[in-house]
Design a protein around this motif. Structure first.
Motif, mmCIF file in Angstrom:
data_model
loop_
_atom_site.group_PDB
_atom_site.id
_atom_site.type_symbol
_atom_site.label_atom_id
_atom_site.label_comp_id
_atom_site.label_asym_id
_atom_site.label_seq_id
_atom_site.Cartn_x
_atom_site.Cartn_y
_atom_site.Cartn_z
ATOM 1 N N ARG A 1 0.835 -1.209 0.000
ATOM 2 C CA ARG A 1 0.000 0.000 0.000
ATOM 3 C C ARG A 1 0.869 1.258 0.000
ATOM 4 O O ARG A 1 0.556 2.247 -0.674
ATOM 5 C CB ARG A 1 -0.942 -0.013 1.206
ATOM 6 N N ARG A 2 1.945 1.233 0.777
ATOM 7 C CA ARG A 2 2.860 2.385 0.792
ATOM 8 C C ARG A 2 3.480 2.605 -0.585
ATOM 9 O O ARG A 2 3.653 3.746 -1.024
ATOM 10 C CB ARG A 2 3.957 2.157 1.835
ATOM 11 N N LEU B 1 2.158 1.845 -3.510
ATOM 12 C CA LEU B 1 1.136 2.428 -4.390
ATOM 13 C C LEU B 1 0.909 3.903 -4.085
ATOM 14 O O LEU B 1 0.694 4.710 -4.996
ATOM 15 C CB LEU B 1 -0.174 1.664 -4.271
ATOM 16 N N GLN B 2 0.963 4.246 -2.802
ATOM 17 C CA GLN B 2 0.772 5.647 -2.402
ATOM 18 C C GLN B 2 1.908 6.537 -2.912
ATOM 19 O O GLN B 2 1.721 7.741 -3.109
ATOM 20 C CB GLN B 2 0.662 5.748 -0.881
ATOM 21 N N SER B 3 3.078 5.939 -3.134
ATOM 22 C CA SER B 3 4.221 6.717 -3.605
ATOM 23 C C SER B 3 4.090 7.091 -5.084
ATOM 24 O O SER B 3 4.821 7.944 -5.588
ATOM 25 C CB SER B 3 5.526 5.941 -3.389
ATOM 26 N N TYR B 4 3.152 6.434 -5.795
ATOM 27 C CA TYR B 4 2.926 6.769 -7.202
ATOM 28 C C TYR B 4 2.097 8.039 -7.295
ATOM 29 O O TYR B 4 1.157 8.232 -6.536
ATOM 30 C CB TYR B 4 2.214 5.612 -7.924
ATOM 31 N N ASN B 5 2.424 8.861 -8.255
ATOM 32 C CA ASN B 5 1.711 10.126 -8.430
ATOM 33 C C ASN B 5 0.425 9.898 -9.228
ATOM 34 O O ASN B 5 0.205 10.492 -10.277
ATOM 35 C CB ASN B 5 2.621 11.141 -9.146
ATOM 36 N N ASP C 1 -3.794 8.322 -8.345
ATOM 37 C CA ASP C 1 -4.667 7.765 -7.311
ATOM 38 C C ASP C 1 -5.574 6.648 -7.814
ATOM 39 O O ASP C 1 -6.490 6.219 -7.119
ATOM 40 C CB ASP C 1 -5.508 8.869 -6.668
ATOM 41 N N TYR D 1 -4.590 3.480 -8.633
ATOM 42 C CA TYR D 1 -4.146 2.132 -8.276
ATOM 43 C C TYR D 1 -4.697 1.725 -6.912
ATOM 44 O O TYR D 1 -4.704 2.510 -5.969
ATOM 45 C CB TYR D 1 -2.618 2.051 -8.268
ATOM 46 N N ARG D 2 -5.149 0.476 -6.825
ATOM 47 C CA ARG D 2 -5.704 -0.051 -5.587
ATOM 48 C C ARG D 2 -5.201 -1.484 -5.377
ATOM 49 O O ARG D 2 -4.851 -2.171 -6.335
ATOM 50 C CB ARG D 2 -7.238 -0.135 -5.657
#
Length: 450
Positions: A411-412, A414-418, A420, A422-423
């Motif tokens: 999850r971290r 995916l959050q680093s990708y610019n 929103d 991706y899940r």
């Protein structure tokens, strides 16, 4: 813009409620050079392209090649490999349908493809671009490595078998993680399987270099082989070592092996009964002789089980691209590749050469294989997670839930990708990596059930 497809072949777009039927009623006869086609807005054009692609695929499946040719001509007026999402998708599906038609004349098809050059370096480049541009493989590697680290806690000799040793980044990260174990690093042996020696040589060099830098006892065992021809004795699994197996986007290709035997049997049966060999491979693919179960896959999984791995982690495309008929596969492929193209549309410039290479050399080739090929040639037989769960269960593998720690890392990442869109979602103690609500890849972990 991601199109939505329904069982009846109709479609809609998530960002528009305009019905396809509207265009069906105003469509001119195929091939008519109407200027209004070029003046359509993006969403309207996308809907109309879907309509044309479905119509063209129906003609191809039914062997109506003249009508298919007219449809292809009309699609080519609207499709473009450097346009919006739907224009780009249509360009590659059009090419795939045209290839399928060409395969009706094997001599012509072979002549047109006789000078094609397949470059190992280009294949490696496009795989690297896919790894860099999307988070899918990175998430899969994080979850796989965490599952291996947890399963190998306290083990002194660890052996990892990589069924497709093409990306050293995964194992560099594992070597680094094992070097920090409180009890000290294990003796690590990685066996890499790949059809090209050049790829394995590069992998061996990178991993040996990293292990020496971190002072970890390490061996790399190269096995040059296609997966379907793998000699399990060459894996050199030894008594006393703890074994892990990693498969990333590989197992689905084994589903092609049994279909080849079915095609030969059907062809011989048709010829023996005085029928010509069908120009439409769709009639072959929907034959009752096509097996529901795969003997090759069953045999391969049984051989893996016989190695007694402590953990086996499998990543696969989560799509149903192994339907019996052309129309089944085309509908599902339109849906899933629309999501992949949409990922790039949201984060990469339309003029990016790297994006064009991934779309053409990776996605375009996969689409061609799904749509244009049959029998043993059709390797891209992606299936949904539930089918893999059934297969592994029948092969006496028990599901191992992916840990909270692994999920947190994923999850971290995916959050680093610019971006929103991706899940990740949990399903039957496995993980689905999604674009918005559309699952695109699955990751599952397994151990031997005695």
């Amino acid at each position: 813009m991601v199109p939505m497809f329904h069982d009846d072949g109709s479609s809609s777009v998530t960002s528009s409620s305009s019905p396809l039927q509207f265009f069906s009623t105003m469509s001119p006869s195929l091939g008519s050079p109407y200027q209004w086609l070029r003046e359509l807005k993006s969403e309207e054009r996308g809907l109309y392209l879907i309509h044309l692609l479905l119509s063209c695929a129906n003609h191809v499946a039914n062997g109506s090649l003249e009508n298919a040719n007219l449809a292809l001509d009309q699609i080519s007026q609207l499709a473009s490999p450097d346009g919006d999402t739907m224009q780009r998708i249509a360009a590659y599906f059009t090419e795939a349908l045209a290839q399928r038609i060409l395969k009706s004349w094997p001599g012509l098809h072979k002549a047109l493809n006789s000078t094609r050059i397949s470059s190992v370096s280009e294949e490696m480049l496009v795989r690297k671009l896919f790894f860099d541009m999307f988070p899918f493989l990175k998430v899969a590697f994080v979850l796989t490595n965490q599952a291996i680290i947890e399963a190998m806690e306290g083990e002194k000799v660890v052996h990892v078998i990589d069924l497709n040793a093409a990306e050293p980044a995964q194992w560099i990260a594992l070597i680094q993680a094992l070097s920090t174990r409180p009890e000290g690093p294990p003796h690590l042996r990685i066996t890499g399987i790949h059809p090209q020696k050049e790829v394995l040589d590069q992998m061996a060099h990178r991993l040996t270099e990293e292990a020496e830098k971190l002072d970890i006892p390490f061996q790399f065992n190269s096995v040059v082989s296609k997966l379907e021809n793998l000699d399990f004795d060459k894996l050199r699994v030894k008594t006393g070592e703890a074994l892990a197996i990693s498969s990333v986007l590989q197992l689905h290709s084994l589903l092609a092996a049994d279909d080849y035997a079915s095609l030969i049997a059907l062809k011989n049966s048709l010829l023996a009964n005085g029928y010509g060999y069908s120009q439409s491979p769709d009639s072959v693919s929907s034959s009752p002789l096509s097996p529901n179960a795969s003997a090759k896959m069953d045999s391969f999984l049984n051989s893996l089980w016989g190695l007694s791995p402590k953990i086996m982690v499998v990543t696969e495309q989560d799509s149903n691209h192994n339907g019996l008929t052309l129309m089944e596969r085309l509908l599902e492929a339109l849906y899933s590749y629309a999501a992949l193209f949409d990922c790039l549309e949201s984060s990469v410039s339309r003029t990016s050469m790297e994006r064009l290479k991934v779309e053409k050399m990776l996605f375009g080739e996969e689409i061609k294989n799904i749509i244009a090929c049959e029998g043993f040639e059709r390797k891209e037989r992606h299936e949904k997670l539930e089918k893999w769960i059934q297969r592994f269960d029948l092969a006496c593998f028990g599901n191992v839930p992916l840990s909270y720690c692994g999920m947190l890392q994923a999850r971290r990442l995916l959050q680093s990708y610019n971006c929103d869109g991706y899940r990740i979602a949990e399903d039957n103690r496995c993980v689905l990596i999604c674009w918005h609500d559309r699952p695109l890849f699955s990751v599952s972990a397994w151990s031997c059930r005695k």
